[in-house]
Design an enzyme around this catalytic site. Structure first.
Site, mmCIF file in Angstrom:
data_model
loop_
_atom_site.group_PDB
_atom_site.id
_atom_site.type_symbol
_atom_site.label_atom_id
_atom_site.label_comp_id
_atom_site.label_asym_id
_atom_site.label_seq_id
_atom_site.Cartn_x
_atom_site.Cartn_y
_atom_site.Cartn_z
ATOM 1 N N SER A 264 9.316 -10.226 -4.471
ATOM 2 C CA SER A 264 10.351 -9.971 -5.486
ATOM 3 C C SER A 264 11.097 -8.699 -5.113
ATOM 4 O O SER A 264 10.584 -7.881 -4.330
ATOM 5 C CB SER A 264 9.680 -9.776 -6.844
ATOM 6 O OG SER A 264 10.588 -9.254 -7.782
ATOM 7 N N TYR B 99 3.602 -6.144 -12.850
ATOM 8 C CA TYR B 99 4.277 -7.138 -11.984
ATOM 9 C C TYR B 99 4.704 -6.479 -10.678
ATOM 10 O O TYR B 99 4.465 -7.008 -9.588
ATOM 11 C CB TYR B 99 5.482 -7.718 -12.732
ATOM 12 C CG TYR B 99 6.240 -8.781 -11.957
ATOM 13 C CD1 TYR B 99 5.668 -10.030 -11.702
ATOM 14 C CD2 TYR B 99 7.523 -8.547 -11.472
ATOM 15 C CE1 TYR B 99 6.360 -11.009 -10.993
ATOM 16 C CE2 TYR B 99 8.225 -9.514 -10.768
ATOM 17 C CZ TYR B 99 7.638 -10.744 -10.534
ATOM 18 O OH TYR B 99 8.324 -11.711 -9.834
HETATM 19 N N1 LIG Z 1 12.630 -16.211 -11.359
HETATM 20 C C1 LIG Z 1 12.853 -15.004 -10.860
HETATM 21 O O1 LIG Z 1 13.805 -14.294 -11.249
HETATM 22 C C2 LIG Z 1 11.985 -14.475 -9.743
HETATM 23 C C3 LIG Z 1 12.417 -13.322 -9.075
HETATM 24 C C4 LIG Z 1 11.622 -12.804 -8.063
HETATM 25 C C5 LIG Z 1 10.449 -13.427 -7.716
HETATM 26 N N2 LIG Z 1 10.044 -14.541 -8.379
HETATM 27 C C6 LIG Z 1 8.767 -15.135 -7.994
HETATM 28 O O2 LIG Z 1 8.956 -16.493 -7.700
HETATM 29 C C7 LIG Z 1 7.731 -17.202 -7.865
HETATM 30 C C8 LIG Z 1 7.982 -18.488 -8.632
HETATM 31 O O3 LIG Z 1 8.436 -18.186 -9.928
HETATM 32 P P1 LIG Z 1 9.580 -19.008 -10.682
HETATM 33 O O4 LIG Z 1 10.657 -18.050 -11.021
HETATM 34 O O5 LIG Z 1 9.906 -20.250 -9.933
HETATM 35 O O6 LIG Z 1 8.843 -19.320 -12.065
HETATM 36 P P2 LIG Z 1 8.238 -20.653 -12.698
HETATM 37 O O7 LIG Z 1 9.261 -21.732 -12.750
HETATM 38 O O8 LIG Z 1 7.582 -20.212 -13.951
HETATM 39 O O9 LIG Z 1 7.166 -21.087 -11.624
HETATM 40 C C9 LIG Z 1 5.906 -20.448 -11.512
HETATM 41 C C10 LIG Z 1 4.983 -21.410 -10.775
HETATM 42 O O10 LIG Z 1 3.729 -20.761 -10.605
HETATM 43 C C11 LIG Z 1 2.729 -21.670 -10.990
HETATM 44 N N3 LIG Z 1 1.522 -21.000 -11.444
HETATM 45 C C12 LIG Z 1 1.382 -20.049 -12.395
HETATM 46 N N4 LIG Z 1 0.083 -19.731 -12.553
HETATM 47 C C13 LIG Z 1 -0.604 -20.506 -11.672
HETATM 48 C C14 LIG Z 1 -1.970 -20.658 -11.352
HETATM 49 N N5 LIG Z 1 -2.928 -19.953 -11.973
HETATM 50 N N6 LIG Z 1 -2.311 -21.546 -10.397
HETATM 51 C C15 LIG Z 1 -1.369 -22.287 -9.765
HETATM 52 N N7 LIG Z 1 -0.063 -22.192 -10.014
HETATM 53 C C16 LIG Z 1 0.307 -21.312 -10.962
HETATM 54 C C17 LIG Z 1 3.334 -22.538 -12.081
HETATM 55 O O11 LIG Z 1 2.691 -23.817 -12.090
HETATM 56 P P3 LIG Z 1 1.660 -24.347 -13.213
HETATM 57 O O12 LIG Z 1 2.011 -23.682 -14.503
HETATM 58 O O13 LIG Z 1 1.910 -25.821 -13.204
HETATM 59 O O14 LIG Z 1 0.324 -24.005 -12.676
HETATM 60 C C18 LIG Z 1 4.752 -22.692 -11.558
HETATM 61 O O15 LIG Z 1 4.839 -23.785 -10.679
HETATM 62 C C19 LIG Z 1 6.770 -16.215 -8.545
HETATM 63 O O16 LIG Z 1 5.892 -15.676 -7.582
HETATM 64 C C20 LIG Z 1 7.701 -15.128 -9.063
HETATM 65 O O17 LIG Z 1 7.063 -13.873 -9.177
HETATM 66 C C21 LIG Z 1 10.782 -15.063 -9.387
#
Ligand SMILES: NC(=O)c1ccc[n+]([C@@H]2O[C@H](COP(=O)([O-])OP(=O)(O)OC[C@H]3O[C@@H](n4cnc5c(N)ncnc54)[C@H](OP(=O)(O)O)[C@@H]3O)[C@@H](O)[C@H]2O)c1
Length: 253
Positions: A144, A157
């Site tokens: 991130s 975070y």
């Molecule tokens: N959105 C942003 O602005 C942003 C910015 C920078 C970085 N990121 C990073 O991008 C990554 C993906 O996030 P996203 O934005 O796409 O959010 P998201 O749509 O909420 O996706 C998060 C994913 O993580 C999975 N997850 C959560 N806890 C888990 C567990 N215990 N075991 C297995 N899977 C788990 C969820 O699947 P289940 O609930 O089905 O398990 C879901 O598929 C994260 O690492 C986040 O920190 C996001």
């Protein structure tokens, strides 16, 4: 992108049930990789597998909680028995809670460490031995902007993403001579479900505002494109970090 640059590759993507992980899975499959999806929500995983297959790609999925080491090992074993040795691991599963430290949301601190830190280690632990032995592999960690700069309300975070960055840098130094690449993707705000769950602390919102930012933010597919960019370089080229941001909200660091 033309052709199928990943057609001989097997990829595992964690957190593939929504947002960035779902977009990465689809993009890797479109580029020819056989993709194995892991997360806890199996219905969502199965929908993505169907979408990939409808598009002519190859994919399977397995229910996986990345906080449980054995489940991540089982995901990788499942990938190997279905498609062959894993060439690409995308450690994408992550959680984010916006809160002030003084309000002591300890359960959420622990969950963040379990998913964002231990989950990434479980992924690395499940593939690194095989990759080094085969002298071939690429680990992509979805970090991130918070892995480069701290912001109030993001302490745990940010700590979790600094952890990912630190592990990645050291790992890269260890395995670069063994044919293994390590890339960190550092997105700014991306339009995903993560923001629906993050606002747990009203005081943080009142003090520092809410998220995501009020401009055209990134789409999951933008992050998938940066992952593909890192994965499709010539053998001698390593993309160590990709900082990817909404155009109108550059990181001030
Ligand atoms: N959105 C942003 O602005 C942003 C910015 C920078 C970085 N990121 C990073 O991008 C990554 C993906 O996030 P996203 O934005 O796409 O959010 P998201 O749509 O909420 O996706 C998060 C994913 O993580 C999975 N997850 C959560 N806890 C888990 C567990 N215990 N075991 C297995 N899977 C788990 C969820 O699947 P289940 O609930 O089905 O398990 C879901 O598929 C994260 O690492 C986040 O920190 C996001």
């Amino acid at each position: 992108m033309e052709g199928k640059p990943l057609s001989d590759q097997v990829a595992v993507v964690t957190g593939a049930s929504s947002g960035i992980g779902e977009a990465i899975s689809k993009a890797l499959a479109k580029a020819g990789a056989r993709v194995v999806l892991g997360a806890r929500r199996t219905e969502k995983l199965e929908e993505t597998v169907k979408a990939i297959e409808k598009d002519g790609g190859k994919s399977v999925c397995k229910k996986t909680d990345v906080t449980i080491r054995q489940e991540v090992k089982d995901l990788v074993k499942f990938a190997e028995s279905t498609f062959g040795p894993v060439d690409i691991l995308v450690n994408n599963a992550g959680v984010f809670y916006y809160s002030l430290m003084k309000n002591v949301h300890e359960d959420l601190w622990e969950k963040t460490v379990d998913v964002n830190c231990k989950g990434v280690l479980h992924g690395i632990g499940a593939v690194i031995g095989g990759m080094v032995e085969r002298k071939k592999g690429h680990i992509v960690n979805i970090s991130s902007e918070n892995g480069r700069k701290t912001f109030p309300g993001f302490a745990v975070y940010s700590g979790s993403k600094f952890f990912v960055e630190g592990v990645s840098r050291s790992l890269r130094q260890e395995v670069c001579k063994h044919g293994v690449k390590v890339t960190c993707i550092q997105p700014g705000d991306v339009d995903t479900e993560i923001f629906g769950l993050c606002e747990v602390d009203q005081e943080a919102i009142e003090k520092y505002g809410s998220f995501p930012q009020k401009c055209k933010i990134l789409e999951p597919v933008d992050i998938a494109s940066s992952v593909l960019y890192a994965l499709t370089q010539p053998d001698h080229v390593a993309i160590n970090e990709v900082l990817i941001h909404p155009k109108e909200a550059p990181l001030d660091y």
